[in-house]
Write a protein that holds these residues in place. Structure first.
Motif, PDB file in Angstrom:
ATOM      1  N   VAL A 151       0.840  -1.199   0.000  1.00 49.13           N
ATOM      2  CA  VAL A 151       0.000   0.000   0.000  1.00 49.13           C
ATOM      3  C   VAL A 151       0.876   1.250   0.000  1.00 49.13           C
ATOM      4  N   SER A 163       2.332   1.869  -3.450  1.00 46.87           N
ATOM      5  CA  SER A 163       1.399   2.018  -4.563  1.00 46.87           C
ATOM      6  C   SER A 163       1.591   3.371  -5.248  1.00 46.87           C
ATOM      7  N   GLU A 196      -3.091   7.370  -0.777  1.00 43.96           N
ATOM      8  CA  GLU A 196      -2.747   6.016  -0.338  1.00 43.96           C
ATOM      9  C   GLU A 196      -3.980   5.121  -0.292  1.00 43.96           C
ATOM     10  N   ALA A 222      -7.151  -2.971  -0.061  1.00 46.85           N
ATOM     11  CA  ALA A 222      -6.094  -3.813  -0.621  1.00 46.85           C
ATOM     12  C   ALA A 222      -6.283  -5.265  -0.206  1.00 46.85           C
TER      13      ALA A 222
END
Length: 325
Positions: free
Chosen positions: A290, A293, A298, A304
């Protein structure tokens, strides 16, 4: 023992890697110095931002993994889990009610108590409605119904919230995240996690006996009613405290025990420990991904986890359907 050792080593590596990964532009040397005690900005970032977040993810994942393994052993169903069967949704509902109806302030111990009580209600309703040994389809339908009902009540509470700023914060919390968690947040959850884990591990030998049926388990000295009570209490503590820390994180409690089970010869007791380590490691890994990414904002950890866990859940359900033919 070898599996536990491998998973423990993997978790340690992931925790260490997590300390070195973040949005702050720290070099490897700066992070290393901050990690091992040199005062400065790097130490603050590592010890007050990254590590609390890492251990929150590790604790939440481990707790949900153990809760899922306990429920799967009790119900003798590989599709059982705190997220799929509505436990997490009821825990979130309990926290929402506590926050918006004046029983507790966000982040307080009252939220933890309310989340645990919500999880207890869900597990009790599940066992009452489905019963031990229920067919997979029946169990899933009951879980879907509980999740939908809890979701509807949560939406109603959000609808009635008078403060739009608090509403936005709570929606972000419900999506599931360990960002900006502190050592205090982790510390509040640890007692519930430790007690819940102890209760389920205590029930481990009984879960092994229950796999042979109630009558056989009773002849071996296990009390089925007592085992159910222990798993209910343990799962409620584990899932409730996890939801209070990180919001709703789905599927990790279902996937980890299922991946471990073939490696321990499908033993309901031996699956407990490895499930703790695998689920904790998976959630730390998800949190690392995360942070890496490429999105401007975020990605939430709960989102996720669902993106990874939902396809695995579909695969598990498809395999069970093929076996049952």
């Amino acid at each position: 023992m070898r599996l536990v050792a491998i998973l423990s080593f993997a978790c340690a590596l992931l925790v260490m890697a997590s300390a070195f990964i973040g949005t702050a532009p720290l070099t490897f040397g700066e992070t290393f110095a901050g990690l091992f005690g040199e005062p400065g900005v790097a130490r603050t970032i590592v010890w007050e931002i990254r590590l609390p977040r890492t251990f929150a993810a590790l604790g939440v994942g481990a707790a949900l993994g153990l809760a899922g393994a306990g429920m799967q052993g009790l119900l003798q169903n590989p599709l059982a889990g705190p997220g799929v069967l509505g436990v997490s949704a009821f825990a979130a509902l309990g926290a929402v009610i506590a926050i918006y109806f004046g029983a507790a302030a966000a982040g307080s111990a009252g939220v933890f108590v309310a989340a645990i009580l919500g999880a207890l209600v869900a597990v009790s309703l599940l066992l009452f409605a489905a019963g031990r040994g229920a067919r997979t389809v029946t169990l899933l339908l009951v879980g879907i119904g509980l999740s939908s009902f809890a979701g509807a009540l949560t939406s109603l509470a959000l609808n009635l919230a008078p403060n739009p700023y608090s509403l936005a914060d709570l929606i972000n919390w419900l999506l599931g995240s360990v960002a900006n968690r502190s050592w205090l947040d982790v510390g509040l959850a640890v007692p519930a996690w430790v007690i819940g884990a102890g209760v389920i591990l205590w029930a481990g030998p009984g879960l092994r006996a229950l796999a042979l049926g109630d009558e056989t388990a009773a002849s071996l000295g296990a009390d089925p009613a007592r085992m159910r009570l222990l798993v209910i209490v343990g799962t409620s503590l584990l899932a409730g405290a996890s939801v209070a820390v990180a919001g709703t994180i789905g599927f990790v409690g279902l996937v980890a025990p299922h991946l471990v089970r073939p490696l321990v010869n499908h033993d309901p007791q031996r699956v407990l420990g490895p499930s703790v380590l695998l689920a904790g490691g998976l959630l730390v890994l998800a949190d690392i991904l995360v942070r890496l990414s490429p999105f401007d904002q975020e990605l939430k950890l709960g989102v996720a986890a669902a993106l990874f866990g939902a396809p695995v859940f579909i695969w598990i359900a498809a395999r069970l359907g093929q076996v049952s033919r």
